[in-house]
Motif scaffolding. Structure first.
Motif, PDB file in Angstrom:
ATOM      1  N   ILE A   1      11.882 -14.732   1.546  1.00 46.92           N
ATOM      2  CA  ILE A   1      12.105 -15.044   0.135  1.00 46.92           C
ATOM      3  C   ILE A   1      10.995 -14.401  -0.685  1.00 46.92           C
ATOM      4  CG2 ILE A   1      13.419 -17.157   0.538  1.00 46.92           C
ATOM      5  CD1 ILE A   1      10.829 -18.763   0.133  1.00 46.92           C
ATOM      6  N   ILE A   2      11.233 -14.276  -1.989  1.00 41.33           N
ATOM      7  CA  ILE A   2      10.208 -13.663  -2.844  1.00 41.33           C
ATOM      8  C   ILE A   2       9.715 -14.605  -3.931  1.00 41.33           C
ATOM      9  CG2 ILE A   2      10.980 -11.317  -2.349  1.00 41.33           C
ATOM     10  CD1 ILE A   2      12.337 -11.302  -5.143  1.00 41.33           C
ATOM     11  N   ASP A   3      10.388 -15.728  -4.105  1.00 42.44           N
ATOM     12  CA  ASP A   3      10.003 -16.732  -5.087  1.00 42.44           C
ATOM     13  C   ASP A   3      10.082 -18.099  -4.425  1.00 42.44           C
ATOM     14  OD1 ASP A   3       9.646 -15.028  -7.455  1.00 42.44           O
ATOM     15  OD2 ASP A   3      11.808 -14.692  -7.321  1.00 42.44           O
ATOM     16  N   PRO A   4       9.315 -19.090  -4.934  1.00 39.08           N
ATOM     17  CA  PRO A   4       9.367 -20.427  -4.340  1.00 39.08           C
ATOM     18  C   PRO A   4      10.801 -20.957  -4.282  1.00 39.08           C
ATOM     19  CG  PRO A   4       7.583 -20.288  -5.939  1.00 39.08           C
ATOM     20  CD  PRO A   4       8.373 -19.007  -6.066  1.00 39.08           C
ATOM     21  N   THR A   5      11.138 -21.493  -3.120  1.00 41.40           N
ATOM     22  CA  THR A   5      12.477 -22.037  -2.869  1.00 41.40           C
ATOM     23  C   THR A   5      12.305 -23.348  -2.112  1.00 41.40           C
ATOM     24  OG1 THR A   5      13.336 -19.769  -2.707  1.00 41.40           O
ATOM     25  CG2 THR A   5      14.722 -21.527  -1.816  1.00 41.40           C
TER      26      THR A   5
ATOM     27  N   LEU B   1       7.298 -19.727   1.582  1.00 46.63           N
ATOM     28  CA  LEU B   1       7.104 -18.466   0.860  1.00 46.63           C
ATOM     29  C   LEU B   1       6.012 -17.650   1.554  1.00 46.63           C
ATOM     30  CD1 LEU B   1       7.877 -17.019  -1.884  1.00 46.63           C
ATOM     31  CD2 LEU B   1       5.883 -18.180  -2.860  1.00 46.63           C
ATOM     32  N   PRO B   2       6.197 -16.331   1.716  1.00 51.43           N
ATOM     33  CA  PRO B   2       5.087 -15.527   2.233  1.00 51.43           C
ATOM     34  C   PRO B   2       3.853 -15.748   1.359  1.00 51.43           C
ATOM     35  CG  PRO B   2       7.076 -14.189   2.026  1.00 51.43           C
ATOM     36  CD  PRO B   2       7.360 -15.505   1.370  1.00 51.43           C
ATOM     37  N   GLY B   3       2.731 -16.001   1.986  1.00 46.47           N
ATOM     38  CA  GLY B   3       1.519 -16.306   1.235  1.00 46.47           C
ATOM     39  C   GLY B   3       0.373 -15.373   1.561  1.00 46.47           C
ATOM     40  N   PRO B   4      -0.720 -15.523   0.817  1.00 52.10           N
ATOM     41  CA  PRO B   4      -1.896 -14.683   1.066  1.00 52.10           C
ATOM     42  C   PRO B   4      -2.376 -14.746   2.506  1.00 52.10           C
ATOM     43  CG  PRO B   4      -2.181 -15.952  -0.954  1.00 52.10           C
ATOM     44  CD  PRO B   4      -0.925 -16.455  -0.294  1.00 52.10           C
ATOM     45  N   GLU B   5      -2.270 -15.927   3.131  1.00 51.76           N
ATOM     46  CA  GLU B   5      -2.737 -16.066   4.514  1.00 51.76           C
ATOM     47  C   GLU B   5      -1.915 -15.207   5.473  1.00 51.76           C
ATOM     48  OE1 GLU B   5       0.323 -19.366   3.879  1.00 51.76           O
ATOM     49  OE2 GLU B   5      -1.196 -18.352   2.670  1.00 51.76           O
ATOM     50  N   HIS B   6      -0.627 -15.035   5.198  1.00 49.34           N
ATOM     51  CA  HIS B   6       0.225 -14.183   6.036  1.00 49.34           C
ATOM     52  C   HIS B   6      -0.153 -12.716   5.867  1.00 49.34           C
ATOM     53  CE1 HIS B   6       2.971 -17.747   5.228  1.00 49.34           C
ATOM     54  NE2 HIS B   6       2.706 -17.818   6.514  1.00 49.34           N
TER      55      HIS B   6
ATOM     56  N   CYS C   1      11.297  -8.398  12.300  1.00 47.83           N
ATOM     57  CA  CYS C   1      11.658  -9.660  11.664  1.00 47.83           C
ATOM     58  C   CYS C   1      13.069  -9.947  12.147  1.00 47.83           C
ATOM     59  CB  CYS C   1      11.520  -9.596  10.141  1.00 47.83           C
ATOM     60  SG  CYS C   1      12.477  -8.302   9.330  1.00 47.83           S
ATOM     61  N   HIS C   2      13.835 -10.714  11.434  1.00 49.17           N
ATOM     62  CA  HIS C   2      15.175 -11.045  11.938  1.00 49.17           C
ATOM     63  C   HIS C   2      16.116  -9.853  11.918  1.00 49.17           C
ATOM     64  CE1 HIS C   2      14.956 -15.363  12.853  1.00 49.17           C
ATOM     65  NE2 HIS C   2      13.828 -15.212  12.205  1.00 49.17           N
ATOM     66  N   ALA C   3      16.127  -9.100  10.825  1.00 51.25           N
ATOM     67  CA  ALA C   3      17.047  -7.958  10.722  1.00 51.25           C
ATOM     68  C   ALA C   3      16.330  -6.610  10.734  1.00 51.25           C
ATOM     69  CB  ALA C   3      17.892  -8.085   9.455  1.00 51.25           C
ATOM     70  N   GLY C   4      15.008  -6.607  10.631  1.00 47.41           N
ATOM     71  CA  GLY C   4      14.281  -5.339  10.590  1.00 47.41           C
ATOM     72  C   GLY C   4      14.466  -4.610   9.272  1.00 47.41           C
ATOM     73  N   ILE C   5      14.664  -5.356   8.189  1.00 48.05           N
ATOM     74  CA  ILE C   5      14.930  -4.738   6.887  1.00 48.05           C
ATOM     75  C   ILE C   5      13.848  -5.060   5.862  1.00 48.05           C
ATOM     76  CG2 ILE C   5      16.519  -4.765   4.897  1.00 48.05           C
ATOM     77  CD1 ILE C   5      18.809  -5.252   6.890  1.00 48.05           C
ATOM     78  N   SER C   6      13.400  -6.294   5.804  1.00 48.09           N
ATOM     79  CA  SER C   6      12.604  -6.733   4.667  1.00 48.09           C
ATOM     80  C   SER C   6      11.162  -7.137   5.002  1.00 48.09           C
ATOM     81  CB  SER C   6      13.336  -7.892   3.980  1.00 48.09           C
ATOM     82  OG  SER C   6      12.638  -8.353   2.869  1.00 48.09           O
ATOM     83  N   ARG C   7      10.980  -8.227   5.715  1.00 47.46           N
ATOM     84  CA  ARG C   7       9.614  -8.674   6.017  1.00 47.46           C
ATOM     85  C   ARG C   7       8.882  -7.665   6.885  1.00 47.46           C
ATOM     86  NH1 ARG C   7      11.378 -14.580   8.011  1.00 47.46           N
ATOM     87  NH2 ARG C   7      13.178 -13.313   8.614  1.00 47.46           N
ATOM     88  N   SER C   8       9.580  -7.115   7.871  1.00 46.82           N
ATOM     89  CA  SER C   8       8.948  -6.146   8.774  1.00 46.82           C
ATOM     90  C   SER C   8       8.583  -4.858   8.044  1.00 46.82           C
ATOM     91  CB  SER C   8       9.865  -5.844   9.960  1.00 46.82           C
ATOM     92  OG  SER C   8      11.118  -5.371   9.521  1.00 46.82           O
TER      93      SER C   8
END
Length: 192
Positions: free
Chosen positions: A59-63, A68-73, A96-103
């Motif tokens: 995600i890119i905004d609080p949900t 949410l990805p944070g500074p610690e990550h 990541c799960h799909a190899g598209i976004s987080r990775s």
């Protein structure tokens, strides 16, 4: 001096592709999983390697109910990236799960750190060349861009990649929009 070549071996993939990459001789694995997802069994086939496991949602905004990805990550990702620089034979698999976004976002940051003199466009093009369906998570890029002192250039380059993906893979943009990622799409379309 600009280069098109990453400073170490890189594979970007999704969970369903991990099994096929065990023979690549990975020295490092960056594993990004949803908070409640089990550790992939495919790692049992991998030889000895350094592995960083991070758990947060794509995600890119609080949900509500999501992490949410944070500074610690991002800090952990960059520290892991520094360990790659110390190994001249490094061969990284990031998933990541799909190899598209987080990775892909994490890979952008690792490369931007390893190649501080490279323009953001070159870094994003490198990741896009490795993973054609790349759509880097904007939140990860925003945090990492600030930490690396890139003055928003990684984020701006991502907007241009999103725009390219919207034109080439509209279904990818639809998937991102359905997942609450409209902010990325609006930024790309605002480029004109």
């Amino acid at each position: 001096m600009s280069t098109d070549t990453p400073p170490f071996g890189i594979t970007i993939c999704g969970i369903d592709e991990l099994e096929g990459h065990g023979a690549l001789g990975a020295t490092h694995v960056l594993s990004i999983l949803d908070p409640d997802h089990p550790v992939p069994e495919a790692f049992g086939e991998y030889g000895e390697h350094d592995r960083l496991e991070l758990r947060f949602n794509d995600i890119i905004d609080p949900t509500p109910g999501m992490i949410l990805p944070g500074p610690e990550h991002v800090e952990a990702t960059l520290a892991f990236g520094r360990s790659l620089a110390a190994d001249p034979q490094a061969n990284l698999i990031v998933h990541c799960h799909a190899g598209i976004s987080r990775s892909t976002a994490s890979m952008v940051l690792i490369l931007a750190q390893a190649l501080p003199g490279e323009p953001a466009e070159t870094i994003l093009a490198m990741v896009h060349g490795i993973r054609e369906k790349a759509w880097p998570n904007l939140r990860i890029l925003e945090l990492g861009d600030a930490m690396l002192g890139r003055d928003g250039t990684l984020v701006s380059a991502a907007y241009r990649l999103y725009r390219l993906q919207i034109e080439r893979r509209p279904q990818l943009a639809e998937m991102m929009d359905a997942g609450g990622r409209g902010r990325e799409i609006r930024a790309a379309l605002a480029l004109g």
